[in-house]
Design an enzyme around this catalytic site. Structure first.
Site, PDB file in Angstrom:
ATOM      1  N   SER A  19      59.071 -15.426 -18.395  1.00 32.61           N
ATOM      2  CA  SER A  19      57.671 -15.056 -18.551  1.00 32.61           C
ATOM      3  C   SER A  19      57.191 -14.437 -17.248  1.00 32.61           C
ATOM      4  O   SER A  19      57.985 -14.194 -16.333  1.00 32.61           O
ATOM      5  CB  SER A  19      56.861 -16.305 -18.905  1.00 32.61           C
ATOM      6  OG  SER A  19      55.533 -15.969 -19.181  1.00 32.61           O
TER       7      SER A  19
ATOM      8  N   LYS B  79      45.385 -10.048 -15.636  1.00 32.41           N
ATOM      9  CA  LYS B  79      44.867 -10.010 -17.002  1.00 32.41           C
ATOM     10  C   LYS B  79      43.389  -9.631 -16.999  1.00 32.41           C
ATOM     11  O   LYS B  79      42.592 -10.203 -16.255  1.00 32.41           O
ATOM     12  CB  LYS B  79      45.081 -11.363 -17.683  1.00 32.41           C
ATOM     13  CG  LYS B  79      46.562 -11.740 -17.784  1.00 32.41           C
ATOM     14  CD  LYS B  79      46.807 -12.961 -18.620  1.00 32.41           C
ATOM     15  CE  LYS B  79      46.723 -12.642 -20.095  1.00 32.41           C
ATOM     16  NZ  LYS B  79      47.180 -13.785 -20.936  1.00 32.41           N
TER      17      LYS B  79
ATOM     18  N   LYS C 107      50.056  -3.612 -19.087  1.00 28.27           N
ATOM     19  CA  LYS C 107      50.580  -4.797 -19.770  1.00 28.27           C
ATOM     20  C   LYS C 107      50.315  -4.625 -21.266  1.00 28.27           C
ATOM     21  O   LYS C 107      49.203  -4.808 -21.741  1.00 28.27           O
ATOM     22  CB  LYS C 107      49.924  -6.068 -19.243  1.00 28.27           C
ATOM     23  CG  LYS C 107      50.534  -7.348 -19.791  1.00 28.27           C
ATOM     24  CD  LYS C 107      49.920  -8.573 -19.127  1.00 28.27           C
ATOM     25  CE  LYS C 107      50.609  -9.836 -19.617  1.00 28.27           C
ATOM     26  NZ  LYS C 107      50.434 -10.081 -21.058  1.00 28.27           N
TER      27      LYS C 107
END
Length: 674
Positions: free
Chosen positions: A91, A318, A123
């Site tokens: 990950s 993110k 991403k």
């Protein structure tokens, strides 16, 4: 969020909170990775995950190997063969602010002792995919799984147009990337799911995961998956020294790579990149949920290595969920074709991710209760997967003191019958087959292009027919007269004749259109055709046992149970009698597969597992079906032959336990030559 900083917990308090968080996170991981059906948004999961991380950092003795913070992905639980990843598919670590990203960069430079260049990439919001080639030919596609063991999805990967089946050079290598579903394909799929009575996917990522993990590759092929490849395994054997070079190298071999990656030498350039795609993400034809920084120097990547879970040389930033504040003025409950009663929030219009949003699905009563959503609440909205408006959270501080909980209906808003929960369903459902709202949806579906194809019979005409009490079910359509249709608004002679002609023509349809048009739960157009061809007519299907239906290739027990339950109903049996009396065709009149009576597999149920030197799985399946075999996806006591290649996995073990005859590739080739 934790009630107080992690360091202020006592050991006993921390242990109790850790156990609670692990239980919740493991449930969400199961829903996300294995079932492809998440019940919470990424940011809710991330908040709980970071709480667990904070407690484990404060109390290292609480860290266990099976903690979600120590594992990648989830336990493999499927009918696919298992694939061992020689190099684990790890990950990524993640951060949620530019400040955290800058701190990560500072630590990186401190560790290596000099400034670092990064390859900055988008991403992609999909699922990780590994592709292995031998002498330029694709031989295996697999999912990440738990990082060490994934699922063999080669047959499905072969249906993805952007995955090269043969490289431009005869090289042996492994690459990794992301399988995703474009936004347009996602919208089309969800529209089809709703038309066919299925459950819409929550977001494109889960649609992609569910599509790639189909047992029937034809389903995958129809769902328009795509890929971006971004990792070259063992790049040194190709004299590739940087991540940016690796992307160019893979593109030259025929892989689809994302054109947005670039090399950045400082945080200012990275900040510019982040701001650009924070602004532009809605205009992209695919979903992104952040950006990724990778040390560009591959030798330095190797030097930095990995932790047990993540590489030290890359990090994901993110995006915070784009949100907008609005007020809920009403919650409207609507009844769908299958009886599911769904709540929708009606709100002040607000701009969100490039569109004006005035309504948002609340999914089900449990969501309303869990989030304590009330009429009059001020709420924050986001778009799940950048597409579907959802309520993120309620701003309780802005709630008027006397606001009551939102009422949950106990009876159907259309017909007044008591609502029920079926099996383990979360949804409320009306099970009255004569419910006006359901009947309207059913009539519209029955007439739709992929069902009985009654041109000119759309929702507005159906609503008029109901309002004037001219139809109460689909059989009534075949008794409509010109005088009946003349009662409809703006319906003149030409429109009347066209609709009557379309209704009359539909009587001659092959029965698979009728089966689909009846709106049986879980039965889409493809399943209807398979069943019609297998049983030959509606009478044989209606009298078949659940087991007999489930054993039909590509059908299974869920559809078997749904069909038996549907045709048991007295109202349905009466409806079929009325359709028969109206001269609606009940036989299959479509093309049939030729049956070869003298082959070694004619009339037999065959399961294929493992990898073969002389065949791809799709080609072997097609060849065996051409010889009269029924090729199914799982081993049962009804299986006549298991054809096992290398790395056969659990199907081989199950066949052995059931004493199913097993044939290897050598024996298969010999039989094919006979």
């Amino acid at each position: 969020m934790l009630a107080k900083p992690a360091a202020q917990f006592t050991l006993e308090e921390a242990q109790a909170e850790v156990e609670k968080l692990r239980k919740q996170l493991n449930q969400w991981r199961l829903e996300y990775y294995t079932k492809d059906a998440p019940t919470v948004t990424d940011n809710v999961y991330d908040d709980h995950y970071r709480d667990l991380q904070a407690l484990e950092e404060a109390y290292p003795k609480l860290v266990t190997p099976d903690s979600p913070t120590q594992e990648v992905g989830d336990v493999i639980n499927s009918d696919f063969a298992k694939v061992q990843h020689p190099i684990p598919m790890l990950s990524m670590g993640d951060v949620f602010s530019f400040e955290e990203l800058s701190e990560w960069d500072a630590r990186m430079q401190s560790n290596v002792g000099h400034p670092v260049d990064y390859n900055v990439e988008l991403k992609i919001d999909g699922l990780a995919l590994s592709l292995i080639y031998e002498n330029g030919k694709l031989v295996q596609g697999s999912t990440r799984g738990d990082g060490n063991v994934g699922e063999d999805v080669t047959r499905n990967v072969l249906t993805i147009a952007s995955v090269p089946k043969q490289l431009k050079q005869p090289l042996s290598l492994e690459v990794r990337g992301e399988c995703y579903m474009p936004k347009a394909a996602f919208a089309k799929l969800n529209a089809r799911q709703e038309t066919e009575g299925g459950t819409p996917f929550a977001n494109p990522r889960n649609a992609a995961a569910g599509s790639l993990r189909q047992l029937d590759a034809k389903v995958t092929a129809a769902r328009e998956l795509d890929t971006f490849i971004y990792t070259l395994i063992e790049p040194e054997q190709f004299n590739v020294t940087t991540q940016h070079e690796a992307i160019a190298f893979m593109q030259a071999l025929g892989f689809t790579t994302n054109p947005s990656s670039e090399v950045a030498g400082d945080m200012q350039a990275i900040d510019t990149y982040i701001k650009k795609y924070t602004t532009d993400r809605d205009a992209l034809p695919y979903g992104i949920d952040g950006i990724v920084l990778k040390v560009n120097d591959l030798a330095l990547q190797a030097q930095l290595g990995n932790t047990v879970k993540v590489p030290r040389w890359e990090i994901a930033y993110k995006f915070p969920p784009e949100e907008a504040e609005t007020v809920i003025h009403d919650i409207v409950w609507t009844v769908g074709r299958t009886g599911v009663v769904t709540p929708t929030a009606v709100m002040d219009p607000v701009q969100l991710a490039g569109t004006t949003v005035a309504r948002a699905t609340l999914h089900n009563a449990d969501m309303i209760r869990d989030k304590d959503i009330r009429i009059g609440d001020t709420v924050m909205l986001h778009k799940a997967g950048d597409i579907i408006p959802e309520v993120s959270r309620v701003l309780v501080a802005k709630r008027p003191a006397d606001t009551p909980p939102a009422p949950i209906p106990e009876v159907c808003p259309s017909c007044g019958q008591k609502l029920v929960h079926l099996d383990d369903e979360v949804a409320l459902r009306c099970i009255n087959p004569m419910c006006p709202a359901q009947v309207q949806e059913q009539l519209t579906h029955f007439a739709s292009r992929n069902a009985m194809n009654i041109d000119g019979l759309g929702p507005k005409i159906v609503a008029q027919l109901q309002a004037k009490h001219l139809v109460k079910d689909v059989a009534d359509l075949y008794h409509l007269t010109a005088a009946d249709l003349a009662k409809l608004d703006k319906f003149k002679e030409k429109s009347i004749n066209n609709l009557l002609s379309a209704i009359n023509n539909s009587r001659q349809n092959s029965v698979e259109r009728l089966i689909f048009g009846l709106g049986i739960r879980h039965v889409g157009g493809k399943a209807a055709r398979i069943l019609a061809e297998h049983f030959g007519d509606l009478d044989h299907l209606m009298t078949a046992s659940q087991e007999a239906i489930a054993d039909v290739p590509n059908i299974g027990p869920t559809i078997g149970e749904a069909i038996v339950t549907y045709f048991k109903a007295a109202t349905v049996q009466k409806l079929i009698t009325q359709l028969r009396e109206a001269d609606v065709n009940l036989r299959y009149t479509g093309p049939t597969k030729p049956v070869v009576k003298d082959s070694f597999v004619a009339g037999k149920t065959v399961v294929i597992t493992g990898k073969f030197a002389e065949f791809s799985r799709p080609a072997l399946t097609k060849q065996l079906e051409g010889l009269g075999a029924k090729v199914t996806g799982s081993v049962s006591k009804k299986t006549d032959i298991l054809i096992a290649g290398d790395a056969a996995g659990s199907k081989l073990a199950k066949a052995q336990s059931l004493n199913v005859p097993i044939m290897n590739e050598t024996e298969l080739l010999a039989n094919l030559k006979d």
